[in-house]
Enzyme design. Structure first.
Site, PDB file in Angstrom:
ATOM      1  N   ALA A  47      -4.410  -3.645  -5.267  1.00 59.55           N
ATOM      2  CA  ALA A  47      -3.964  -3.503  -3.880  1.00 59.55           C
ATOM      3  C   ALA A  47      -4.044  -4.855  -3.184  1.00 59.55           C
ATOM      4  CB  ALA A  47      -4.838  -2.489  -3.151  1.00 59.55           C
ATOM      5  N   CYS A  48      -3.057  -5.133  -2.359  1.00 61.34           N
ATOM      6  CA  CYS A  48      -3.011  -6.413  -1.650  1.00 61.34           C
ATOM      7  C   CYS A  48      -3.754  -6.305  -0.321  1.00 61.34           C
ATOM      8  CB  CYS A  48      -1.560  -6.806  -1.402  1.00 61.34           C
ATOM      9  SG  CYS A  48      -1.368  -8.399  -0.598  1.00 61.34           S
ATOM     10  N   HIS A  49      -4.614  -7.246  -0.073  1.00 61.96           N
ATOM     11  CA  HIS A  49      -5.364  -7.269   1.175  1.00 61.96           C
ATOM     12  C   HIS A  49      -4.763  -8.286   2.151  1.00 61.96           C
ATOM     13  CE1 HIS A  49      -8.549  -4.688  -0.396  1.00 61.96           C
ATOM     14  NE2 HIS A  49      -8.413  -5.354  -1.530  1.00 61.96           N
TER      15      HIS A  49
ATOM     16  N   PHE B 218      -5.776 -10.430  -4.241  1.00 59.09           N
ATOM     17  CA  PHE B 218      -5.539  -9.139  -4.880  1.00 59.09           C
ATOM     18  C   PHE B 218      -6.814  -8.626  -5.522  1.00 59.09           C
ATOM     19  CE2 PHE B 218      -1.399 -10.746  -4.188  1.00 59.09           C
ATOM     20  CZ  PHE B 218      -0.558  -9.656  -4.110  1.00 59.09           C
TER      21      PHE B 218
END
Length: 418
Positions: free
Chosen positions: A359-361, A366
């Protein structure tokens, strides 16, 4: 001939079918025909309304047949998220009504789920907990099978337990969960619970990733609720919920209130075109499941063979266990090595569309997939993960294109140390 070669040379391969699938041609056709010819309001008593109603009845029959259910046990929804939320709302409300009638205590309903569930399960339950509406227990999966620990589920059952919700197959690992065993052990417990006056424990499974890939039969599973998601099996982006004898044997309370459609369980004028499309997608599964499954397994296995050949001693399969089964189209793998994080490899792919197990923050870093970490996959390996999910039309030649693309991407990263 030259045009064909050029088309192959420029072909982009889509391998993210667990995220979504295209509409099957016959599904698109029946949607168009329904929107054109059966546009009447299904609640109307005139000819146009009756025509639309009949379309819905046919679709309901097809969806029911796909999962081995009765027509009356199928409720159409906007999608899997609504279906899942409806289950939790229904069981929590049923529990509260039960205790209001039979017990002066103020116990909260207790729900058991797993640490590999989709957000539409995890976050829905978390919201109930935050609002003080229920308690939850999250059970882990085994690092040697990717399956939920059934005995742990049974150990966590309390007098106020009212629901166990475990997905049928995981969207990232592809591991099929032991739903039959869970149901069997819970049913054995239920006799003593009935004698003690405890609420019934209902069992729900989100079958989004299983339908269209493996056989799904609610009578064989013995579950009370099952979530159906159209766009995972070449249908439109609506869904359905199986409820065993709704409001009779199994609680079902609406999230919405309105005109009384779907027997009042899901009011709102029916989306006839999309429902017809869901029915057609279901019929395709009924008619072709074995063919679909065998083809996807053949292509997936070819992919895994080519990965090992192309990256000797560098491939780690995340979810391929000797002690569990996977849905036939899914392969989650990591290419081992520094600078080969999944998002880096993905950014270098020119002809392949796959997804990350990450999931990209907001800080543009990542994080490794919570699902892979929950399965006991190490942080470094999880960071390098890619998920490939093949489809009905994916060919062996497509896989060769993907491997060539992967090799070029990895070579570029290793040489540039980017």
């Amino acid at each position: 001939m030259a045009d064909a070669k050029e088309e192959i040379a420029n072909k982009t391969v889509y391998l993210d079918y667990n995220a979504t699938t295209p509409l099957s041609p016959s599904v698109l056709q029946i949607i168009n025909e329904t929107l054109r010819d059966a546009w009447g309001n299904p609640s109307s008593a005139h000819v146009s309304g009756k025509k639309a109603k009949e379309v819905i009845n046919v679709a309901r029959s097809r969806v029911a047949k796909m999962v081995g259910a009765r027509e009356g046990d199928i409720i159409f929804t906007s999608g899997g998220t609504e279906a899942n939320n409806t289950v939790f709302w229904s069981v929590v409300k049923h529990f509260n009504m039960f205790y209001k009638t039979n017990d002066s205590s103020k116990q909260l309903p207790h729900i058991i789920t797993a640490n590999i569930e989709h957000d539409s399960v995890t976050l829905a339950i978390e919201n109930f907990v935050k609002e003080g509406c229920c308690e939850k227990t999250v059970v882990g999966v085994s690092s040697t099978s990717g399956m939920v620990d059934v005995d742990r589920i049974i150990e966590e059952i309390k007098p106020n337990t009212c629901l166990v919700s475990i997905m049928m197959a995981n969207n990232e690992s592809g591991v099929i969960q032991p739903i039959n065993e869970i149901v069997s052990k819970i049913r054995k417990l239920q006799c003593s619970r009935d004698e003690s006056g405890y609420p019934k424990i209902f069992v729900h499974t989100d079958a989004a990733q299983a339908i269209g890939k493996i056989n799904v039969d609610v009578s064989e599973l013995g579950i009370d609720y099952l979530t159906i998601v159209g766009h995972k099996f070449y249908g439109p982006r609506i869904g359905a919920l199986f409820v065993k004898s709704p409001a009779k044997d199994t609680p079902l309370h609406p999230l919405l209130f309105g005109g009384g459609q779907e027997r009042g369980f899901r009011p709102g004028t029916e989306n006839t075109g999309m429902i017809a499309g869901l029915g057609e997608a279901a019929q395709l599964v009924v008619d072709n499941l074995e063919t679909y499954s065998m083809h996807m397994r053949k292509v997936r296995d070819h992919l895994e063979k080519r990965l090992v050949e192309s990256f000797p001693n560098q491939i780690h399969f995340n979810g391929r266990f000797a002690t569990s089964e996977r849905i036939p189209n899914t392969c989650n793998f990591s290419i081992l090595g520094p600078d080969l994080q999944g998002f880096r490899v993905l950014s270098r792919l020119k002809r392949t569309q796959v997804s990350l197990g990450a999931a990209c923050h907001s800080d543009q870093q990542f994080a490794p997939s919570r699902i892979l970490l929950a399965m006991g996959i190490g942080n470094e390996i999880a960071c390098n993960a890619l998920r490939v999910s093949v489809g009905r039309e994916t060919s062996l030649n497509d896989i060769d294109i993907v491997l060539d693309d992967l090799q070029q991407a990895v070579s570029h990263l290793q040489n540039s140390h980017d």
